[in-house]
Every structure is written in structure tokens, then in C-alpha cells.
Design an enzyme around this catalytic site. Structure first.
Site, PDB file in Angstrom:
ATOM      1  N   GLY A 247     -25.777  -1.763 -37.891  1.00  0.00           N
ATOM      2  CA  GLY A 247     -26.254  -1.357 -36.418  1.00  0.00           C
ATOM      3  C   GLY A 247     -26.248  -1.600 -35.018  1.00  0.00           C
ATOM      4  O   GLY A 247     -26.663  -1.318 -33.767  1.00  0.00           O
ATOM      5  N   PRO A 282     -24.537  -6.099 -41.032  1.00  0.00           N
ATOM      6  CA  PRO A 282     -24.115  -5.630 -39.498  1.00  0.00           C
ATOM      7  C   PRO A 282     -22.781  -6.026 -39.477  1.00  0.00           C
ATOM      8  O   PRO A 282     -22.030  -6.231 -41.057  1.00  0.00           O
ATOM      9  CB  PRO A 282     -24.460  -7.571 -39.138  1.00  0.00           C
ATOM     10  CG  PRO A 282     -24.513  -8.608 -40.103  1.00  0.00           C
ATOM     11  CD  PRO A 282     -25.214  -6.735 -41.392  1.00  0.00           C
ATOM     12  N   GLY A 283     -22.035  -4.822 -38.662  1.00  0.00           N
ATOM     13  CA  GLY A 283     -20.792  -4.633 -38.527  1.00  0.00           C
ATOM     14  C   GLY A 283     -20.239  -4.896 -37.209  1.00  0.00           C
ATOM     15  O   GLY A 283     -19.632  -5.901 -36.803  1.00  0.00           O
ATOM     16  N   ARG A 284     -20.312  -4.213 -36.824  1.00  0.00           N
ATOM     17  CA  ARG A 284     -19.861  -4.572 -35.410  1.00  0.00           C
ATOM     18  C   ARG A 284     -20.107  -5.779 -34.905  1.00  0.00           C
ATOM     19  O   ARG A 284     -19.553  -6.392 -33.633  1.00  0.00           O
ATOM     20  CB  ARG A 284     -20.278  -3.511 -34.507  1.00  0.00           C
ATOM     21  CG  ARG A 284     -19.740  -3.156 -33.228  1.00  0.00           C
ATOM     22  CD  ARG A 284     -20.350  -2.232 -32.420  1.00  0.00           C
ATOM     23  NE  ARG A 284     -20.792  -0.372 -33.641  1.00  0.00           N
ATOM     24  CZ  ARG A 284     -19.940   0.591 -32.935  1.00  0.00           C
ATOM     25  NH1 ARG A 284     -18.895   0.367 -32.328  1.00  0.00           N
ATOM     26  NH2 ARG A 284     -19.866   1.480 -33.909  1.00  0.00           N
ATOM     27  N   CYS A 350       1.478  12.627 -28.108  1.00  0.00           N
ATOM     28  CA  CYS A 350       1.479  13.355 -27.599  1.00  0.00           C
ATOM     29  C   CYS A 350       0.249  14.751 -27.850  1.00  0.00           C
ATOM     30  O   CYS A 350       0.051  15.302 -28.880  1.00  0.00           O
ATOM     31  CB  CYS A 350       2.751  14.891 -28.419  1.00  0.00           C
ATOM     32  SG  CYS A 350       4.566  13.824 -28.142  1.00  0.00           S
ATOM     33  N   GLU A 351      -0.798  13.806 -27.234  1.00  0.00           N
ATOM     34  CA  GLU A 351      -1.733  14.240 -27.180  1.00  0.00           C
ATOM     35  C   GLU A 351      -2.679  14.167 -25.779  1.00  0.00           C
ATOM     36  O   GLU A 351      -2.847  12.858 -25.565  1.00  0.00           O
ATOM     37  CB  GLU A 351      -2.869  13.800 -28.119  1.00  0.00           C
ATOM     38  CG  GLU A 351      -2.828  13.997 -29.501  1.00  0.00           C
ATOM     39  CD  GLU A 351      -3.133  15.563 -30.101  1.00  0.00           C
ATOM     40  OE1 GLU A 351      -3.842  15.637 -29.588  1.00  0.00           O
ATOM     41  OE2 GLU A 351      -2.395  15.465 -31.209  1.00  0.00           O
ATOM     42  N   TYR A 378     -14.195  -1.504 -36.233  1.00  0.00           N
ATOM     43  CA  TYR A 378     -13.471  -0.354 -35.544  1.00  0.00           C
ATOM     44  C   TYR A 378     -12.195   0.275 -34.806  1.00  0.00           C
ATOM     45  O   TYR A 378     -12.083   1.238 -34.084  1.00  0.00           O
ATOM     46  CB  TYR A 378     -15.292   0.768 -35.078  1.00  0.00           C
ATOM     47  CG  TYR A 378     -15.812   0.899 -36.151  1.00  0.00           C
ATOM     48  CD1 TYR A 378     -16.062   1.519 -37.470  1.00  0.00           C
ATOM     49  CD2 TYR A 378     -17.347  -0.121 -35.446  1.00  0.00           C
ATOM     50  CE1 TYR A 378     -16.449   0.761 -38.106  1.00  0.00           C
ATOM     51  CE2 TYR A 378     -17.982  -0.310 -36.501  1.00  0.00           C
ATOM     52  CZ  TYR A 378     -18.031   0.048 -37.886  1.00  0.00           C
ATOM     53  OH  TYR A 378     -19.638  -0.388 -38.736  1.00  0.00           O
TER      54      TYR A 378
HETATM   55  C1  LIG Z   1     -21.476   1.375 -40.806  1.00  0.00           C
HETATM   56  C2  LIG Z   1     -21.693   0.944 -41.691  1.00  0.00           C
HETATM   57  C3  LIG Z   1     -22.926  -0.475 -41.636  1.00  0.00           C
HETATM   58  C4  LIG Z   1     -22.103  -0.977 -40.108  1.00  0.00           C
HETATM   59  O1  LIG Z   1     -22.740  -1.214 -39.002  1.00  0.00           O
HETATM   60  P1  LIG Z   1     -22.197  -1.434 -37.701  1.00  0.00           P
HETATM   61  O2  LIG Z   1     -22.667  -0.657 -36.725  1.00  0.00           O
HETATM   62  O3  LIG Z   1     -20.530  -1.712 -37.650  1.00  0.00           O
HETATM   63  O4  LIG Z   1     -23.520  -2.770 -37.842  1.00  0.00           O
HETATM   64  C5  LIG Z   1     -23.901  -0.912 -42.503  1.00  0.00           C
HETATM   65  N1  LIG Z   1     -24.277  -0.216 -43.715  1.00  0.00           N
HETATM   66  C6  LIG Z   1     -23.608   1.305 -43.184  1.00  0.00           C
HETATM   67  C7  LIG Z   1     -24.675   2.060 -45.485  1.00  0.00           C
HETATM   68  C8  LIG Z   1     -23.157   1.393 -42.818  1.00  0.00           C
HETATM   69  O5  LIG Z   1     -22.708   2.574 -43.087  1.00  0.00           O
END
Ligand SMILES: *Cc1c(COP(=O)(O)O)cnc(C)c1O
Length: 422
Positions: A247, A282-284, A350-351, A378
């Protein structure tokens, strides 16, 4: 547009040949591989992962990269080589992690809708933990594990009901959304899990939302989770790990997210001296500012109210502006000595929602290249084939080498699985 500070992508800079990422000119990448193309920086991916690890030094901790933010096999293999764990939300993502050289015993499996087949696949691989999101899932997992003669390691994903103060579509820890189990039900569910013969209770998990900029909600969530862990211990249920999810937000425009170290410091204080290992997902914050989308201007279309720069990337390539009204910096690859004009940067779809950026002052001509920054998370992973548009190529830059890590789709590949009537 005011973008005279450093770029949010640390390995991007203005060079003699225009915008460069690491040691490569974006113009060269466009000439070699075409556009639209996602471009990732290995150095930026590595720096982001190492910042997490350094901030957790001295603690028993696992950083599980959220695969859904950027599932490209080469990106996953960069993290796997650094010793990462992975957070998956499907059997497909598990297959990707294993194909990229990731270790199954460092995988946590999140998601509200795990199928029996996905459970079997993950049990077969011996993943580290299932983050279970409902009572029905506990029962199903117990059943599937029993059939296989296995014991499934589980955590319950609890819903701490804190407001992450982010976009409603990416907030996941409130009572009114589909994720996790309610706090008030958690103790009873843990007791039920502890009584099921084919489950082993290992941990607890929460994930309150994405693009968090204010560090307070996650601290509040962590305090609530720790209080619950203590109640569980008092009831005879000890845990091995506490998973505080992902997050952490990034800078797209002028946001000031906490650094990884500042985000973690209060969480490390809260958990100081506790016996449980810490997991994060972590992702983002790992991939977002390690990537950009490179696109070419097809047409400039001046209008009475608005001017449009029509580019060869569209909402099918980068859905975030249309979906969340998100902002991405737009930087011309070659600077021009022209008076800037205000443009909406739009795609060919086309949107009316097919915009990538709005009201940007750009000094550009038809045929110029633009870089849309902060597109490493994403971006490609949410892309589609809407309007029968082959998906973009993906390039991983490593110093002065550009690796083609996903080929551009062809139109034929798009209808390969379809069967016209004869
Ligand atoms: C999407 C997700 C993440 C990653 O979230 P980020 O905002 O990209 O860090 C981690 N855990 C779960 C369960 C998620 O669904």
C-alpha cells in the site's frame, strides 16, 4: 507543467540524446522496438527492493512483492534474485513466480475467491501461507488439503476498519468492502481454524489500501492487529508472522509519500521485541517509479476549446487515468525550442474516457515521442486488447543493454483462440 525537480523515476535524466533511462536513450528504444512500449529500469527496481530490505535490516522479515502490480517474468526474476518473496492473487501468478525462479516457500496467497484448483496448485508447490478471507474459504481449504494428505499453512486476513484516505477504488480495509474478515469475528474464526485437522495457523494479515500517503492509518491498523495477536495468544493461539500488507504510495505529481524507511520506522517500533516475523506485500512502491510508457504523437489536433495530442498509446495500454483519474507526468523525449501549447494527451480508442493526461503544456510536433512516467505498477498488468489493439512491448533496461522482455502482440495472436463459423 512543472517538472523542473528531479524526475520521480530516479534513473531517468536529460542527456545529449534527449531523455535517457540508465545508459540508453528512449529515442533509441523507440527506433529499435517501436511504440507504445513499456520501459523498466533494473537499477530502479533493485534500489526500491533494497530500500525495503535495508529498512528491515536486523529484523526477521520477508518482503513479498505484489505480483499483480507488475507480473512480467523478467521483473519478477530481478526480485527473485534479490531474495524476494511474492504476494500472489491467482494460480496464474504462482506459475509466473515459479517460472521466474521465485521460491514457493516465500509466497503468500491473497484474494477472496481462491478456487479448488488454485488451492491444489499452491499446496502442491508448498507455498508459505494462504491469506484466508472468509469462513467458507477456511472450510474449503481444509477439505482440499485433506484430500491431498497435506496441511495448509494459513493466516486470516483481517479487516481493521481504518480509512486509508486514498481513492475509494483502492481502499480495501473498511467494513463495507469485500476484503478480509471482520475484527469481531476473527477470534472465533481462528478458533475454528485451529480445530480443523488439515490447517495450521501460522499468521495474521491485513492490507488496508493502495497509494497510501499518510502513514497514520497503517499504524492504527497495525496497533489493532497487534492487540488481536495478543488476544489470540491469550486464547492459546500463537502466531509465527504478522503480515502488514502493501500500500505504500509513490510520487506521481507532487505527492510527498513517506520514504520506505519513514513508513516502516513506526511499525518497527510498534513490533519491537515481538517474536513474530514481519511480512510486507509492497507492489506500487517497488515497481511504480521504475517504469514508464513510451508513446509517439500521431496527430496534433487543435480545437476551439481544447487541443489534442493524439498518441499511439491508449486507455487499453494504461487504464489508470480513465479508471482512477490518475495523473502521470508527460515528458517530451526531445526538448524543442517552441512555445508550449496546452494539450489533452489522448489515445485512438473510441471512448471519451480514453485520455492519458489532461491540460498539459507541451512543446511538441507531430511524430514526437512522449514518456508517461510512473507507469511501472498497474500499467501493463491492467492493459487489455480493447479495440483489437495488440498490447505494448516491454523492455527492461540494464545499464546500456535493453532487453526485450515481452514482445509486442500481433493482431493474429489476438484472435488465435477464436473460431469463425465456416
Ligand atoms: C494489491 C495488493 C498489494 C499491493 O498493493 P500496493 O498498493 O501496490 O503496494 C498487497 N497485498 C494485497 C493483498 C493486495 O491486494
Amino acid at each position: 507543467m512543472t517538472m523542473n525537480e528531479d524526475f520521480p523515476i530516479a534513473t531517468l535524466r536529460q542527456g545529449a540524446q534527449g531523455l535517457m533511462i540508465e545508459e540508453i536513450a528512449l529515442a533509441d528504444i523507440a527506433a529499435r522496438f517501436g511504440t507504445p512500449t513499456y520501459v523498466y529500469s533494473r537499477a530502479a527496481l533493485t534500489t526500491a527492493f533494497n530500500s525495503w530490505r535495508q529498512a528491515l535490516a536486523g529484523r526477521e522479515a520477508l518482503v513479498c512483492c505484489a505480483v499483480k502490480a507488475n507480473p512480467n517474468l523478467a521483473v519478477l526474476s530481478v526480485f527473485a534474485r534479490l531474495g524476494a518473496g511474492f504476494d500472489i492473487v491467482s494460480g496464474g501468478e504462482l506459475s509466473r513466480v515459479l517460472a521466474a525462479g521465485g521460491r514457493a516457500d516465500r509466497v503468500v496467497f491473497s484474494g477472496v475467491g481462491k478456487s479448488r484448483a488454485e488451492m491444489r496448485q499452491a499446496l502442491d508447490a508448498d507455498i508459505a501461507c494462504f491469506n484466508v478471507e472468509s469462513a467458507a474459504e477456511l472450510d474449503r481449504l481444509n477439505e482440499v488439503a485433506g484430500e491431498m494428505g497435506k496441511t495448509a499453512p494459513i493466516a486470516l486476513r483481517v479487516n481493521p476498519d481504518v480509512d486509508p484516505k486514498t481513492h475509494p477504488y483502492i481502499s480495501t480495509g473498511l467494513k463495507n468492502n469485500k476484503f478480509g474478515v471482520a475484527f469481531v469475528e476473527a477470534l472465533a474464526l481462528y478458533q475454528r481454524a485451529a480445530g480443523l485437522p488439515h490447517l495450521r495457523v501460522r499468521g495474521i494479515a491485513c492490507h488496508i489500501g493502495s497509494q497510501l500517503l499518510d502513514p497514520t492509518p497503517i499504524q492504527e491498523a497495525a496497533s489493532r492487529v497487534l492487540a488481536l495477536v495478543d488476544r489470540l495468544a491469550a486464547a492459546g493461539i500463537g502466531l509465527d508472522h504478522i503480515d502488514l500488507g502493501g500500500g505504500l504510495g509513490i510520487r506521481y505529481q507532487d505527492e510527498t509519500p513517506p520514504t520506505i524507511a519513514d513508513y516502516l520506522a513506526p511499525l518497527l517500533d510498534l513490533t519491537q521485541g515481538r517474536p513474530e516475523a514481519l511480512f510486507f506485500e509492497p507492489g506500487r512502491s517497488l515497481t511504480g517509479n521504475a517504469g514508464l510508457l513510451l508513446t509517439r504523437i500521431e496527430y496534433l489536433k487543435p480545437g476551439e476549446e481544447k487541443n489534442f495530442a493524439i498518441v499511439d498509446a491508449a486507455m487499453n495500454d494504461l487504464a489508470r487515468p480513465a479508471l482512477y483519474d490518475s495523473w502521470h507526468a508527460v515528458i517530451p523525449v526531445q526538448a524543442r525550442a517552441l512555445p508550449p501549447r496546452r494539450y489533452d494527451v489522448v489515445g485512438p480508442i473510441c471512448e471519451s474516457g480514453d485520455f492519458l493526461a489532461q491540460a498539459r503544456d507541451l512543446a511538441v510536433l507531430e511524430g514526437d515521442l512522449l514518456a508517461l512516467l510512473s507507469a511501472g505498477a498497474y500499467g501493463m498488468s491492467m492493459s487489455s486488447n480493447y479495440n483489437t489493439r495488440p498490447r505494448a512491448a516491454e523492455i527492461l533496461v540494464d545499464g546500456s543493454t535493453a532487453h526485450l522482455v515481452r514482445e509486442r502482440e500481433t493482431v493474429e495472436s489476438l484472435f488465435k483462440l477464436e473460431h469463425p463459423l465456416d
